[in-house]
Design a protein around this motif. Structure first.
Motif, mmCIF file in Angstrom:
data_model
loop_
_atom_site.group_PDB
_atom_site.id
_atom_site.type_symbol
_atom_site.label_atom_id
_atom_site.label_comp_id
_atom_site.label_asym_id
_atom_site.label_seq_id
_atom_site.Cartn_x
_atom_site.Cartn_y
_atom_site.Cartn_z
ATOM 1 N N GLY A 18 0.782 -1.237 0.000
ATOM 2 C CA GLY A 18 0.000 0.000 0.000
ATOM 3 C C GLY A 18 0.805 1.274 0.000
ATOM 4 O O GLY A 18 0.337 2.304 0.452
ATOM 5 N N GLY A 19 2.049 1.242 -0.475
ATOM 6 C CA GLY A 19 2.831 2.471 -0.621
ATOM 7 C C GLY A 19 3.295 3.052 0.699
ATOM 8 O O GLY A 19 4.245 2.583 1.291
ATOM 9 N N ASP A 20 2.599 4.111 1.173
ATOM 10 C CA ASP A 20 3.010 4.803 2.395
ATOM 11 C C ASP A 20 2.515 4.125 3.667
ATOM 12 O O ASP A 20 2.645 4.675 4.750
ATOM 13 C CB ASP A 20 2.509 6.252 2.366
ATOM 14 C CG ASP A 20 3.278 7.079 1.358
ATOM 15 O OD1 ASP A 20 4.423 6.695 1.045
ATOM 16 O OD2 ASP A 20 2.740 8.095 0.893
ATOM 17 N N ASN A 21 1.946 2.970 3.528
ATOM 18 C CA ASN A 21 1.443 2.222 4.677
ATOM 19 C C ASN A 21 2.584 1.979 5.670
ATOM 20 O O ASN A 21 3.698 1.679 5.288
ATOM 21 C CB ASN A 21 0.875 0.891 4.185
ATOM 22 C CG ASN A 21 0.087 0.168 5.233
ATOM 23 O OD1 ASN A 21 0.191 0.465 6.424
ATOM 24 N ND2 ASN A 21 -0.722 -0.775 4.794
ATOM 25 N N LYS A 22 2.311 2.101 6.957
ATOM 26 C CA LYS A 22 3.335 1.869 7.983
ATOM 27 C C LYS A 22 3.470 0.406 8.365
ATOM 28 O O LYS A 22 4.367 0.026 9.089
ATOM 29 C CB LYS A 22 3.033 2.722 9.208
ATOM 30 C CG LYS A 22 3.194 4.208 8.938
ATOM 31 C CD LYS A 22 3.066 4.987 10.213
ATOM 32 C CE LYS A 22 3.295 6.446 9.971
ATOM 33 N NZ LYS A 22 4.693 6.811 10.040
ATOM 34 N N VAL A 23 2.560 -0.434 7.872
ATOM 35 C CA VAL A 23 2.611 -1.872 8.149
ATOM 36 C C VAL A 23 3.581 -2.521 7.168
ATOM 37 O O VAL A 23 3.658 -2.136 6.009
ATOM 38 C CB VAL A 23 1.202 -2.496 8.013
ATOM 39 C CG1 VAL A 23 1.256 -4.004 8.123
ATOM 40 C CG2 VAL A 23 0.259 -1.897 9.048
ATOM 41 N N PHE A 24 4.332 -3.522 7.635
ATOM 42 C CA PHE A 24 5.243 -4.233 6.740
ATOM 43 C C PHE A 24 5.189 -5.730 7.005
ATOM 44 O O PHE A 24 4.776 -6.182 8.066
ATOM 45 C CB PHE A 24 6.684 -3.718 6.855
ATOM 46 C CG PHE A 24 7.307 -3.942 8.208
ATOM 47 C CD1 PHE A 24 7.926 -5.145 8.520
ATOM 48 C CD2 PHE A 24 7.287 -2.941 9.169
ATOM 49 C CE1 PHE A 24 8.495 -5.348 9.766
ATOM 50 C CE2 PHE A 24 7.857 -3.137 10.417
ATOM 51 C CZ PHE A 24 8.463 -4.341 10.716
ATOM 52 N N VAL A 25 5.627 -6.492 6.006
ATOM 53 C CA VAL A 25 5.801 -7.936 6.097
ATOM 54 C C VAL A 25 7.260 -8.210 5.779
ATOM 55 O O VAL A 25 7.823 -7.605 4.870
ATOM 56 C CB VAL A 25 4.877 -8.684 5.105
ATOM 57 C CG1 VAL A 25 5.170 -10.173 5.107
ATOM 58 C CG2 VAL A 25 3.419 -8.414 5.439
ATOM 59 N N ASN A 26 7.878 -9.110 6.525
ATOM 60 C CA ASN A 26 9.296 -9.409 6.336
ATOM 61 C C ASN A 26 9.494 -10.917 6.133
ATOM 62 O O ASN A 26 8.967 -11.716 6.900
ATOM 63 C CB ASN A 26 10.089 -8.935 7.551
ATOM 64 C CG ASN A 26 11.563 -8.917 7.292
ATOM 65 O OD1 ASN A 26 12.032 -8.197 6.426
ATOM 66 N ND2 ASN A 26 12.315 -9.699 8.044
ATOM 67 N N LEU A 27 10.244 -11.283 5.106
ATOM 68 C CA LEU A 27 10.602 -12.681 4.837
ATOM 69 C C LEU A 27 12.119 -12.773 4.848
ATOM 70 O O LEU A 27 12.801 -11.888 4.326
ATOM 71 C CB LEU A 27 10.056 -13.123 3.483
ATOM 72 C CG LEU A 27 8.548 -12.945 3.294
ATOM 73 C CD1 LEU A 27 8.160 -13.238 1.854
ATOM 74 C CD2 LEU A 27 7.783 -13.840 4.246
ATOM 75 N N SER A 28 12.666 -13.857 5.430
ATOM 76 C CA SER A 28 14.124 -13.946 5.528
ATOM 77 C C SER A 28 14.615 -15.389 5.495
ATOM 78 O O SER A 28 13.877 -16.320 5.795
ATOM 79 C CB SER A 28 14.609 -13.284 6.822
ATOM 80 O OG SER A 28 14.117 -13.974 7.944
ATOM 81 N N ALA A 29 15.881 -15.523 5.125
ATOM 82 C CA ALA A 29 16.596 -16.800 5.175
ATOM 83 C C ALA A 29 17.966 -16.515 5.773
ATOM 84 O O ALA A 29 18.649 -15.576 5.353
ATOM 85 C CB ALA A 29 16.726 -17.410 3.786
#
Length: 173
Positions: A130-141
């Motif tokens: 959503g662009g300027d949305n403050k929410v984030f999702v993080n994926l990592s290895a």
């Protein structure tokens, strides 16, 4: 702003267990692509018979501290990081045996307390829908090397390579 602050929750899984964590990323002001990363959490490890005993499982609390470089500022998209994880673990272990003279089962159990140190490197992707949305999702290895230090009790697990996959979400303050 001088600093960017991301707070989140994540779950990291690996062959032998799982580690839910609270995460914090602190963007380093004018170095918009750089961040200090921290984790604080709980770890469950079930080595089964892959340890030094027939059965080994443990739990513990700890965390990690590291540095991340994001390819897109401020703190989004692909990143690479290096970290050091430290957990205080308590393992229960068991070996079973059969006493032929007495014709009985003779299980040998024990407990080991240790500090687990894991230097690691990580690649990840932070998505901000959503662009300027403050929410984030993080994926990592992550890939690291586990080292058992300060053991009290019998040796467990042994030093070995570890591979983690993580997924989380959070909010940018």
């Amino acid at each position: 702003t001088p600093f960017t602050l991301d707070l989140g929750l994540e779950v990291r899984g690996y062959v032998n267990g799982v580690a839910p964590n609270v995460t914090v990323d602190i963007g380093l002001g004018k170095y918009k692509n750089s961040a200090i990363q921290g984790r604080l959490g709980w770890k469950y490890a079930n080595l089964g018979n892959r340890g030094l005993h027939e059965s080994e499982d443990g739990t513990g609390f700890g965390g990690s501290l590291g540095y991340a470089y994001y390819f897109n500022a401020p703190m989004k998209g692909v990143y690479f990081s290096s970290e050091v994880e430290v957990f205080r673990m308590k393992y229960n272990h068991r070996n079973s045996g059969f006493d032929e003279m007495l014709d009985t089962q003779d299980d040998e159990t024990g407990e080991t307390k240790l500090v687990s140190l894991v230097p690691a490197i990580e690649v990840g992707y932070k998505i901000k829908p959503g662009g300027d949305n403050k929410v984030f999702v993080n994926l990592s290895a992550s890939f690291g090397w586990g080292i058992n230090l300060l053991e009290k009790g019998e040796a467990v697990g042994g030093d070995n390579a570890l591979f983690f996959l993580g997924a989380g979400f959070g909010y940018r303050l």
